[in-house]
Design an enzyme around this catalytic site. Structure first.
Site, PDB file in Angstrom:
ATOM      1  N   ARG A  78       0.854  -1.194   0.000  1.00 59.70           N
ATOM      2  CA  ARG A  78       0.000   0.000   0.000  1.00 59.70           C
ATOM      3  C   ARG A  78       0.887   1.241   0.000  1.00 59.70           C
ATOM      4  O   ARG A  78       1.721   1.409   0.897  1.00 59.70           O
ATOM      5  CB  ARG A  78      -0.897  -0.022   1.237  1.00 59.70           C
ATOM      6  CG  ARG A  78      -1.689   1.251   1.408  1.00 59.70           C
ATOM      7  CD  ARG A  78      -2.668   1.205   2.579  1.00 59.70           C
ATOM      8  NE  ARG A  78      -3.303   2.516   2.635  1.00 59.70           N
ATOM      9  CZ  ARG A  78      -3.364   3.280   3.722  1.00 59.70           C
ATOM     10  NH1 ARG A  78      -2.882   2.853   4.876  1.00 59.70           N
ATOM     11  NH2 ARG A  78      -3.926   4.468   3.667  1.00 59.70           N
ATOM     12  N   HIS A 122      -3.104  10.972   1.043  1.00 59.94           N
ATOM     13  CA  HIS A 122      -2.543  10.727   2.366  1.00 59.94           C
ATOM     14  C   HIS A 122      -1.931  12.050   2.851  1.00 59.94           C
ATOM     15  O   HIS A 122      -0.740  12.152   3.082  1.00 59.94           O
ATOM     16  CB  HIS A 122      -1.515   9.596   2.313  1.00 59.94           C
ATOM     17  CG  HIS A 122      -1.230   8.950   3.634  1.00 59.94           C
ATOM     18  ND1 HIS A 122      -1.395   7.599   3.868  1.00 59.94           N
ATOM     19  CD2 HIS A 122      -0.772   9.456   4.804  1.00 59.94           C
ATOM     20  CE1 HIS A 122      -1.037   7.309   5.107  1.00 59.94           C
ATOM     21  NE2 HIS A 122      -0.655   8.434   5.706  1.00 59.94           N
ATOM     22  N   GLU A 167      -7.487   8.301   6.626  1.00 59.59           N
ATOM     23  CA  GLU A 167      -7.762   8.905   7.933  1.00 59.59           C
ATOM     24  C   GLU A 167      -8.294  10.334   7.834  1.00 59.59           C
ATOM     25  O   GLU A 167      -7.624  11.296   8.253  1.00 59.59           O
ATOM     26  CB  GLU A 167      -6.500   8.862   8.818  1.00 59.59           C
ATOM     27  CG  GLU A 167      -6.007   7.453   9.070  1.00 59.59           C
ATOM     28  CD  GLU A 167      -4.742   7.407   9.931  1.00 59.59           C
ATOM     29  OE1 GLU A 167      -4.240   8.464  10.320  1.00 59.59           O
ATOM     30  OE2 GLU A 167      -4.265   6.286  10.199  1.00 59.59           O
ATOM     31  N   ASN A 292      -7.202   1.399  10.134  1.00 62.11           N
ATOM     32  CA  ASN A 292      -5.875   1.666  10.691  1.00 62.11           C
ATOM     33  C   ASN A 292      -6.003   1.560  12.202  1.00 62.11           C
ATOM     34  O   ASN A 292      -6.708   2.352  12.837  1.00 62.11           O
ATOM     35  CB  ASN A 292      -5.401   3.076  10.303  1.00 62.11           C
ATOM     36  CG  ASN A 292      -5.212   3.214   8.800  1.00 62.11           C
ATOM     37  OD1 ASN A 292      -5.316   2.233   8.063  1.00 62.11           O
ATOM     38  ND2 ASN A 292      -4.934   4.413   8.352  1.00 62.11           N
ATOM     39  N   TYR A 294      -4.101   1.107  15.962  1.00 60.17           N
ATOM     40  CA  TYR A 294      -2.863   1.192  16.751  1.00 60.17           C
ATOM     41  C   TYR A 294      -3.080   0.953  18.239  1.00 60.17           C
ATOM     42  O   TYR A 294      -2.216   0.379  18.893  1.00 60.17           O
ATOM     43  CB  TYR A 294      -2.207   2.575  16.560  1.00 60.17           C
ATOM     44  CG  TYR A 294      -1.641   2.744  15.172  1.00 60.17           C
ATOM     45  CD1 TYR A 294      -0.354   2.328  14.862  1.00 60.17           C
ATOM     46  CD2 TYR A 294      -2.415   3.267  14.141  1.00 60.17           C
ATOM     47  CE1 TYR A 294       0.152   2.440  13.581  1.00 60.17           C
ATOM     48  CE2 TYR A 294      -1.918   3.388  12.849  1.00 60.17           C
ATOM     49  CZ  TYR A 294      -0.635   2.971  12.578  1.00 60.17           C
ATOM     50  OH  TYR A 294      -0.127   3.071  11.304  1.00 60.17           O
ATOM     51  N   GLU A 352      -3.431  -0.444   8.161  1.00 61.96           N
ATOM     52  CA  GLU A 352      -2.240  -0.060   8.934  1.00 61.96           C
ATOM     53  C   GLU A 352      -2.316  -0.698  10.310  1.00 61.96           C
ATOM     54  O   GLU A 352      -3.375  -0.684  10.942  1.00 61.96           O
ATOM     55  CB  GLU A 352      -2.153   1.462   9.152  1.00 61.96           C
ATOM     56  CG  GLU A 352      -1.813   2.264   7.937  1.00 61.96           C
ATOM     57  CD  GLU A 352      -1.718   3.764   8.236  1.00 61.96           C
ATOM     58  OE1 GLU A 352      -1.441   4.147   9.395  1.00 61.96           O
ATOM     59  OE2 GLU A 352      -1.929   4.539   7.291  1.00 61.96           O
TER      60      GLU A 352
HETATM   61  O1  IFM Z   1       2.526   7.468  10.138  1.00 62.34           O
HETATM   62  C1  IFM Z   1       1.142   7.470  10.319  1.00 62.34           C
HETATM   63  C2  IFM Z   1       0.428   7.296   9.005  1.00 62.34           C
HETATM   64  O2  IFM Z   1       0.790   8.276   8.092  1.00 62.34           O
HETATM   65  C3  IFM Z   1      -1.065   7.370   9.200  1.00 62.34           C
HETATM   66  N1  IFM Z   1      -1.507   6.489  10.254  1.00 62.34           N
HETATM   67  C4  IFM Z   1      -0.786   6.494  11.504  1.00 62.34           C
HETATM   68  C5  IFM Z   1       0.703   6.368  11.250  1.00 62.34           C
HETATM   69  C6  IFM Z   1       1.466   6.392  12.586  1.00 62.34           C
HETATM   70  O3  IFM Z   1       1.225   7.577  13.264  1.00 62.34           O
END
Ligand code: IFM
Length: 458
Positions: A78, A122, A167, A292, A294, A352
């Protein structure tokens, strides 16, 4: 771990990057400046005064990077297109040299059997378009649709998967409310308008794409479960508000044609009256959702924190990444199950997932990163648990292939499977790259073996 953690045969195993974070050469070959180029060159905006001028030099070293991907065994990659490389003024004349870079990249990927997933936006808006109001301009969805059309025509027959916008929450909130991202605005009134235009832009691009008879396009959203820090009613309500603000703000209109009811009270007088015609247009879920993931949010009510009256707090007992984000793999399973239940089981890609840690210096050309290995292992297992429970999960993309420009944090935060030596741009594998390679080669079966501290074993 004794339970099996297998993935479907056609599961996509990828890594993700974005243009401004890795390419470097932002003005090469006739490219126009982007808002991130400008922002990074404004004093005091980025940690250590870092910029994306060189980044990972991927613009010149993309062949080497595709070779690394092949070595990892990726079957998907990606990346994002820098809008102002292709359209230096954001609209109008196409810069064929800029477009040529992405054509060569796609060729190189396909030669290695790696499927490209292309993100159109992005965060690096053309500076010229920004000067015309950027995402605040009601015309911005049309600008985006025109740009999308150029890209679909140039690459559409060879790119099987498209992401419209990465995002949108980050664009609206970090770019226009909190100001730590380009264009650095802090304006409550701008924020919901920008968000709305991003959703319209997504819908317009989906429409253009449908016109070409194609069916693999989606939006990528950042999601995190919101958990109250206590049972107190104020904390529970704060977590619900934050859930609307982060998780439902973009997905409810996409799937249900309306914004979460909490949004109007969060933004108060800054919340516009959106027309029902526009809301009907925005109801364009596309063909899949990119997630995405985290971390989670632990939420406490805070009457002084505007506009949400809620804050995310750190739990002292938790393991946090270098970004200060709690490591919470269960949250990935929860998020995927929540999507399945709330939005009628959409196809999903994890677009992500990854972690920044302060890796030790390389020894003998290798980097030991046991915390990242554990993070990836636990999150991939969490994804497998969601699959077992019926989530329509089609692929997983690790963030990121390379240590890169982490926006306002510059190069100080490292998410890569490969370390990039800033002195000579050498790519050095981390233990996590080897770990991921085994996961991919066994389609997840290696995860069923007993978890041991991962040795470097190159
Ligand atoms: O680096 C970023 C990415 O550009 C978008 N999502 C979160 C990642 C980590 O912060």
């Amino acid at each position: 771990m004794t339970r099996g953690a297998l993935f479907p045969r056609d599961f996509l195993w990828g890594a993700a990057t974005s243009a401004y974070q890795i390419e470097g050469s932002p003005l090469a070959d006739g490219a126009g400046p982007s808002i991130w180029h400008r922002f990074a060159h404004s004093p005091g905006r980025i940690a250590n005064g870092d910029t994306g001028d060189l980044a990972c030099d991927h613009y010149r070293r993309y062949r080497e990077d595709v070779a690394i991907m092949a070595d990892l065994g990726l079957n998907a990659y990606r990346f994002s297109v820098a809008w102002s490389r292709v359209l230096p003024q954001g609209r109008g004349t196409v810069n064929h040299k800029g477009l040529g870079f992405y054509q060569r990249l796609v060729d190189a990927l396909l030669e290695r059997g790696i499927r490209p997933m292309v993100t159109l936006y992005h965060w690096d808006l053309s500076a010229t378009l920004h000067d015309r109001g950027g995402w605040l301009n009601p015309d911005s969805p049309n600008w985006f649709a025109d740009y999308a059309q150029v890209m679909f025509k140039a690459l559409g027959d060879r790119v099987p998967l498209w992401i419209t916008i990465n995002e949108p929450w980050v664009v609206a909130v970090l770019g226009h409310l909190e100001g730590q991202h380009a264009p650095g605005h802090r304006d409550l009134f701008e924020t919901p308008r920008v968000a709305h235009h991003l959703l319209l832009a997504h819908a317009r691009a989906v429409d253009v794409y449908r016109g070409l008879g194609r069916h693999r396009i989606g939006l990528a959203v950042n999601l995190e479960p919101q958990h109250p820090v206590s049972d107190a009613r104020a904390d529970r309500e704060a977590a619900t508000r934050r859930d609307a603000f982060i998780n439902r703000w973009f997905l409810d209109p996409l799937f249900q044609g309306r914004y979460p009811h909490e949004m109007a009270s969060i933004f108060g007088p800054a919340w516009p009256d959106f027309t029902s015609e526009e809301l009907a247009l925005i109801r364009a879920p596309g063909d899949f959702i990119g997630v995405n993931y985290y971390s989670r949010g632990c939420v406490r009510a805070d009457p002084d924190a505007t506009p949400l009256h809620a804050v995310r707090v750190s739990r002292p007992e938790a393991l946090n990444t270098a970004m200060g984000w709690e490591v919470y793999p269960e949250g990935l399973t929860q998020t995927l199950l929540w999507l399945r239940q709330r939005y009628a089981n959409p196809p999903i890609y994890i677009t992500e997932n990854g972690a920044a840690f302060d890796d030790p210096p390389a020894r003998d050309g290798l980097v030991a990163d046991p915390l990242r290995v554990a993070y990836l292992r636990d999150h991939i297992v969490a994804a497998a648990k969601a699959l077992e429970q019926g989530v329509d999960l089609r692929g997983y993309f690790a963030w990121s292939l390379l240590d890169n420009f982490e926006w306002a944090e510059g190069y100080s935060k490292r998410f890569g499977l490969y370390h990039v030596d800033p002195r000579d741009q050498r790519r050095l594998p981390k233990a996590s790259a080897r770990f991921y390679r085994e996961v991919i080669a066994s389609n997840g079966a290696s995860l069923t073996q007993e978890a041991e501290p991962y040795s470097l074993g190159f």
